[in-house]
Design an enzyme around this catalytic site. Sequence first.
Site, mmCIF file in Angstrom:
data_model
loop_
_atom_site.group_PDB
_atom_site.id
_atom_site.type_symbol
_atom_site.label_atom_id
_atom_site.label_comp_id
_atom_site.label_asym_id
_atom_site.label_seq_id
_atom_site.Cartn_x
_atom_site.Cartn_y
_atom_site.Cartn_z
ATOM 1 N N ARG A 1 0.834 -1.220 0.000
ATOM 2 C CA ARG A 1 0.000 0.000 0.000
ATOM 3 C C ARG A 1 0.865 1.265 0.000
ATOM 4 O O ARG A 1 0.513 2.241 0.660
ATOM 5 C CB ARG A 1 -0.915 0.079 1.212
ATOM 6 N N ARG B 1 -3.984 6.267 0.795
ATOM 7 C CA ARG B 1 -4.579 7.473 1.397
ATOM 8 C C ARG B 1 -3.683 8.208 2.378
ATOM 9 O O ARG B 1 -3.970 9.341 2.731
ATOM 10 C CB ARG B 1 -5.890 7.094 2.092
ATOM 11 N N ARG C 1 -8.092 11.282 -5.366
ATOM 12 C CA ARG C 1 -9.296 10.541 -4.992
ATOM 13 C C ARG C 1 -10.494 11.446 -4.725
ATOM 14 O O ARG C 1 -11.631 10.991 -4.732
ATOM 15 C CB ARG C 1 -9.006 9.665 -3.777
ATOM 16 N N ASP D 1 -6.455 -3.517 -7.496
ATOM 17 C CA ASP D 1 -6.994 -4.138 -6.291
ATOM 18 C C ASP D 1 -7.193 -5.624 -6.536
ATOM 19 O O ASP D 1 -7.491 -6.038 -7.659
ATOM 20 C CB ASP D 1 -8.328 -3.504 -5.891
ATOM 21 N N TYR E 1 -14.062 -13.252 -0.048
ATOM 22 C CA TYR E 1 -14.827 -12.069 -0.458
ATOM 23 C C TYR E 1 -16.043 -12.463 -1.270
ATOM 24 O O TYR E 1 -17.139 -11.914 -1.084
ATOM 25 C CB TYR E 1 -13.951 -11.099 -1.260
HETATM 26 O O1 CP3 Z 1 0.086 -2.201 -2.280
HETATM 27 C C1 CP3 Z 1 -0.250 -1.328 -3.123
HETATM 28 O O2 CP3 Z 1 0.056 -0.145 -2.981
HETATM 29 C C2 CP3 Z 1 -0.929 -1.770 -4.403
HETATM 30 C C3 CP3 Z 1 -2.335 -1.533 -4.480
HETATM 31 C C4 CP3 Z 1 -3.258 -2.395 -3.657
HETATM 32 C C5 CP3 Z 1 -4.503 -1.930 -3.175
HETATM 33 N N1 CP3 Z 1 -5.155 -2.984 -2.608
HETATM 34 C C6 CP3 Z 1 -4.996 -0.568 -3.296
HETATM 35 C C7 CP3 Z 1 -6.135 -0.152 -2.481
HETATM 36 C C8 CP3 Z 1 -3.143 -3.735 -3.310
HETATM 37 C C9 CP3 Z 1 -2.006 -4.693 -3.524
HETATM 38 C C10 CP3 Z 1 -4.361 -4.096 -2.664
HETATM 39 C C11 CP3 Z 1 -4.625 -5.459 -2.205
HETATM 40 C C12 CP3 Z 1 -5.838 -5.720 -1.467
HETATM 41 N N2 CP3 Z 1 -7.092 -5.203 -1.674
HETATM 42 C C13 CP3 Z 1 -5.958 -6.680 -0.453
HETATM 43 C C14 CP3 Z 1 -4.843 -7.567 0.009
HETATM 44 C C15 CP3 Z 1 -3.860 -6.838 0.823
HETATM 45 C C16 CP3 Z 1 -4.349 -6.455 2.163
HETATM 46 O O3 CP3 Z 1 -4.352 -5.257 2.446
HETATM 47 O O4 CP3 Z 1 -4.642 -7.364 2.929
HETATM 48 C C17 CP3 Z 1 -7.271 -6.692 -0.007
HETATM 49 C C18 CP3 Z 1 -7.837 -7.548 1.097
HETATM 50 C C19 CP3 Z 1 -7.985 -5.768 -0.796
HETATM 51 C C20 CP3 Z 1 -9.424 -5.469 -0.753
HETATM 52 C C21 CP3 Z 1 -9.638 -4.077 -0.378
HETATM 53 N N3 CP3 Z 1 -9.408 -2.999 -1.216
HETATM 54 C C22 CP3 Z 1 -10.098 -3.576 0.847
HETATM 55 C C23 CP3 Z 1 -10.453 -4.432 2.048
HETATM 56 C C24 CP3 Z 1 -10.156 -2.195 0.724
HETATM 57 C C25 CP3 Z 1 -10.687 -1.238 1.729
HETATM 58 C C26 CP3 Z 1 -9.710 -1.061 2.809
HETATM 59 C C27 CP3 Z 1 -9.421 0.378 2.998
HETATM 60 O O5 CP3 Z 1 -8.252 0.640 3.316
HETATM 61 O O6 CP3 Z 1 -10.325 1.182 2.810
HETATM 62 C C28 CP3 Z 1 -9.680 -1.844 -0.550
HETATM 63 C C29 CP3 Z 1 -9.536 -0.497 -1.100
HETATM 64 C C30 CP3 Z 1 -8.157 -0.093 -1.513
HETATM 65 N N4 CP3 Z 1 -7.277 -0.874 -2.221
HETATM 66 C C31 CP3 Z 1 -7.543 1.180 -1.279
HETATM 67 C C32 CP3 Z 1 -6.290 1.142 -1.902
HETATM 68 C C33 CP3 Z 1 -5.308 2.259 -2.008
HETATM 69 C C34 CP3 Z 1 -8.195 2.355 -0.566
HETATM 70 C C35 CP3 Z 1 -9.183 2.884 -1.529
HETATM 71 C C36 CP3 Z 1 -9.471 4.354 -1.364
HETATM 72 O O7 CP3 Z 1 -8.789 5.151 -1.998
HETATM 73 O O8 CP3 Z 1 -10.415 4.676 -0.642
#
Ligand code: CP3
Length: 359
Positions: free
Chosen positions: A36, A40, A49, A85, A162
């Site tokens: 990540r 944010r 965003r 994602d 999921y």
């Molecule tokens: O690592 C990186 O920078 C690459 C991008 C990336 C994102 N999600 C961007 C993202 C990667 C590799 C993921 C993987 C991901 N997504 C996982 C596995 C890794 C982990 O964290 O366990 C999972 C379970 C998801 C599913 C997911 N996507 C969730 C549960 C959420 C919401 C959580 C939150 O922080 O709000 C997301 C959204 C998400 N994916 C964001 C980002 C930057 C936040 C979105 C936003 O801008 O609001």
Amino acid sequence: MPSVPPPALPESLRESIFLKACRGEPTPVTPVWLMRQAGRYMSEYRDLRSKVSFLQLCKDPALATEVTVHAAEKLGVDAAILFADILLILEPMGLHLEFSKGEGPVIHNPVRETSDVDRIQRFDAMDPLDYVAKAVSSIRAALRPDTPLIGFAGAPFTLACYAIEGSGSRHYEKAKSFMYRDPGAWNALMEKLVDGTAVYLNAQADAGAQALQLFDSWVGNLSPHDYSRFVQPHMRRLIGKLAPGVPVIHFGTDTGSLLELQSDAGGDVIGLDWRVELNAARERLGPSVAVQGNLDPIVLFAPLPEIEQQTKRILDQAAGRPGHIFNLGHGILPNTPVDHVIALVDMVHSYKPSDSAGV
Ligand code: CP3
């Protein structure tokens, strides 16, 4: 499938410290990148965003490129990770995905009945996710020529959770009871996810990703017994389908009791979270795999001296043994101070072994 071997890499990439560490070769300093790293906690990301939704951002290769490259350059990390994602692949498989504000991802038509597995479509051609392939090639072209790009996908267990739960979950009671109730339907779902994910990851490698990470973020919820029965054969089959020569990082959290089983399923690098000691985990895994991790992301909220002490401790534990990629044990959290993240990358790069190395 068996996919064609990747085109020979230019030397600047092949000899990068990140790829050397993936291959278990010695490096002058420990490579570092952070899960990540584009997100944010960065004001530039929040600004973008405020204009586009998360899914729009993922689906626009130019914006995904901007976010990915900016984060890697601002932090000075040794690898970039595609901005996307893990849940994107579920859309072309027939699940209606929404990222609702404040709630995280929601699937409006989750898999609940045995018969629901039949309506899950096979993902056998990249077309519906062509925007990801385009983002990978555009990021590869925009990155410094010596910065490797990591492609990724969700591992089938985490995706199945999921698909069944329809959202994040604390106990995964719907997913796990589905698995126990109808192992045949569970295996059919996992097989579809494995086949689709192999197509998806190989397409990312073809488009210009130098390494592939599988996020099995929720697998730590399973007992070793259930992991062996319900997950490991699928992970083994998936990793076996991936293009040879492209390192695979096999990541999960809370997997202290599963590390050997995960490693046995495959992967060149095993992800470790902070609940295990890095040196003990390496002893258990043996010399044939590299490891990635394992600072607690919450440590980034601590004062700098605490961050430095914990970073040194991890690097001391690695004790200069080749095959360590520094990372967090899980993704950077939204309120993390950016200056602490930048400082962490500097600390890893400027680390010198202390007298207490190995402790
Ligand atoms: O690592 C990186 O920078 C690459 C991008 C990336 C994102 N999600 C961007 C993202 C990667 C590799 C993921 C993987 C991901 N997504 C996982 C596995 C890794 C982990 O964290 O366990 C999972 C379970 C998801 C599913 C997911 N996507 C969730 C549960 C959420 C919401 C959580 C939150 O922080 O709000 C997301 C959204 C998400 N994916 C964001 C980002 C930057 C936040 C979105 C936003 O801008 O609001």
